[in-house]
Design a protein around this motif. Sequence first.
Motif, PDB file in Angstrom:
ATOM      1  N   ARG A 294       0.840  -1.212   0.000  1.00  0.00           N
ATOM      2  CA  ARG A 294       0.000   0.000   0.000  1.00  0.00           C
ATOM      3  C   ARG A 294       0.868   1.252   0.000  1.00  0.00           C
ATOM      4  O   ARG A 294       0.581   2.211  -0.721  1.00  0.00           O
TER       5      ARG A 294
ATOM      6  N   SER B 297       2.368   1.749  -3.426  1.00  0.00           N
ATOM      7  CA  SER B 297       1.386   2.288  -4.380  1.00  0.00           C
ATOM      8  C   SER B 297       1.071   3.746  -4.063  1.00  0.00           C
ATOM      9  O   SER B 297       0.830   4.547  -4.971  1.00  0.00           O
ATOM     10  N   ALA B 298       1.119   4.104  -2.774  1.00  0.00           N
ATOM     11  CA  ALA B 298       0.876   5.506  -2.396  1.00  0.00           C
ATOM     12  C   ALA B 298       1.975   6.421  -2.935  1.00  0.00           C
ATOM     13  O   ALA B 298       1.691   7.496  -3.487  1.00  0.00           O
TER      14      ALA B 298
ATOM     15  N   ALA C  71       4.100   5.634  -5.442  1.00  0.00           N
ATOM     16  CA  ALA C  71       4.155   5.514  -6.907  1.00  0.00           C
ATOM     17  C   ALA C  71       3.053   6.314  -7.588  1.00  0.00           C
ATOM     18  O   ALA C  71       3.233   6.787  -8.713  1.00  0.00           O
ATOM     19  N   SER C  72       1.925   6.474  -6.916  1.00  0.00           N
ATOM     20  CA  SER C  72       0.796   7.163  -7.549  1.00  0.00           C
ATOM     21  C   SER C  72       0.666   8.614  -7.086  1.00  0.00           C
ATOM     22  O   SER C  72      -0.249   9.319  -7.507  1.00  0.00           O
TER      23      SER C  72
ATOM     24  N   LEU D  49       0.477  -0.550  -9.811  1.00  0.00           N
ATOM     25  CA  LEU D  49       0.787   0.052  -8.510  1.00  0.00           C
ATOM     26  C   LEU D  49       1.013   1.556  -8.602  1.00  0.00           C
ATOM     27  O   LEU D  49       0.996   2.257  -7.588  1.00  0.00           O
ATOM     28  N   THR D  50       1.236   2.048  -9.829  1.00  0.00           N
ATOM     29  CA  THR D  50       1.460   3.485 -10.014  1.00  0.00           C
ATOM     30  C   THR D  50       0.155   4.267 -10.149  1.00  0.00           C
ATOM     31  O   THR D  50       0.188   5.499 -10.243  1.00  0.00           O
ATOM     32  N   GLU D  51      -0.990   3.568 -10.161  1.00  0.00           N
ATOM     33  CA  GLU D  51      -2.244   4.261 -10.513  1.00  0.00           C
ATOM     34  C   GLU D  51      -2.896   4.962  -9.319  1.00  0.00           C
ATOM     35  O   GLU D  51      -3.357   6.092  -9.419  1.00  0.00           O
ATOM     36  N   ARG D  52      -2.951   4.263  -8.207  1.00  0.00           N
ATOM     37  CA  ARG D  52      -3.543   4.851  -6.997  1.00  0.00           C
ATOM     38  C   ARG D  52      -3.126   4.004  -5.797  1.00  0.00           C
ATOM     39  O   ARG D  52      -2.647   2.897  -5.958  1.00  0.00           O
ATOM     40  N   THR D  53      -3.376   4.532  -4.597  1.00  0.00           N
ATOM     41  CA  THR D  53      -3.076   3.751  -3.394  1.00  0.00           C
ATOM     42  C   THR D  53      -4.002   2.546  -3.332  1.00  0.00           C
ATOM     43  O   THR D  53      -5.220   2.687  -3.486  1.00  0.00           O
ATOM     44  N   PHE D  54      -3.419   1.379  -3.147  1.00  0.00           N
ATOM     45  CA  PHE D  54      -4.229   0.162  -3.046  1.00  0.00           C
ATOM     46  C   PHE D  54      -5.083   0.197  -1.781  1.00  0.00           C
ATOM     47  O   PHE D  54      -4.677   0.732  -0.751  1.00  0.00           O
ATOM     48  N   THR D  55      -6.277  -0.400  -1.867  1.00  0.00           N
ATOM     49  CA  THR D  55      -7.073  -0.617  -0.664  1.00  0.00           C
ATOM     50  C   THR D  55      -6.423  -1.741   0.146  1.00  0.00           C
ATOM     51  O   THR D  55      -5.598  -2.505  -0.364  1.00  0.00           O
TER      52      THR D  55
END
Lengths: 123, 123
Positions: free
Chosen positions: A52, A55-56, A58-59, B25-31
Motif C-alpha cells: 500500500r 502504491s501511495a 508511486a501514484s 501500482l502506479t495508478e492509486r493507493t491500493f485498498t
Amino acid sequence: MSTTKSLPLLEPETAEAATPCCPPLTERTFTAEEAERTAKMFKALGDPVRLRLFSAVASHPGGEACVCDISDVGVSQPTVSHHLKKLKEAGLLSSERRGTWVYYRVEPSVVTAMGNLLAPAGN
Amino acid sequence: MSTTKSLPLLEPETAEAATPCCPPLTERTFTAEEAERTAKMFKALGDPVRLRLFSAVASHPGGEACVCDISDVGVSQPTVSHHLKKLKEAGLLSSERRGTWVYYRVEPSVVTAMGNLLAPAGN
C-alpha cells in the motif's frame, strides 16, 4: 534547454546493490545468487502494508511523497517510516532529505526490471 | 480444427482466490483488501528457493515439471514439494496428478497480471 533533465541523486551502493540482474523467470533456472538478489525485491512487496505504501508513493502527484503525505494506510508514522526504509533497502524506492522531511521516489528502472522478470516466455 | 485448444483443468477455488484484482501500482493507493490479495503473490516469489523452483518449472520444456524433474536446487525433495505447494497456494502454479507424480505448470494469466502491476505509469 527545456529538455535538460536532472539525474537522480542516489547513494551509488544502494542503487547498485539493488540492480536486477536476471533474465525472465521463464528462460532458465535461476542460479542461487540470482535468486538471492531477485527474491529480496519480491519480498519487499510481499507485505500488504508495504505494498500500500509503495502504491501511495508511486501514484502520488509528482512521483514522490514524504511520510507527511502518507497517513491513510492505518499504521503509525514510525511504522510507515520503517516500511519505507525496507522498500528503499530493496532498491524499489530512493530517498532524499529536504529540510524536515525525507522524500521517497519510485526507482522506475528497478520496477521495470521486476516487470521484465515476469514477462511471458519468448514468442 | 487444429485451432482447438483445451482449457486448463484447475480447481476453481484456487484459481479464483489467486486471480489478481488490481490496477498498476502506479495508478492509486491500493485498498487494504487489494494489498492483502496482491502481497500474497509477491511474497510467494520473495524466497530464493521458491524463486529458483518457479524458474525451473517456468523454463522446463513443455512448460511443466514434476518434483522428479527438479533436483538441482540444493534442497531435499520434501522441501521442494513444500515450496511448490506454497507457489500453488499463491496461484502462481497449478498442478495435476498423473500416476505417481504431481506435475506443476505456471499460470500464465497470474504471472502476466503480476507483470501488469509493475507496469510503468500510464503514458
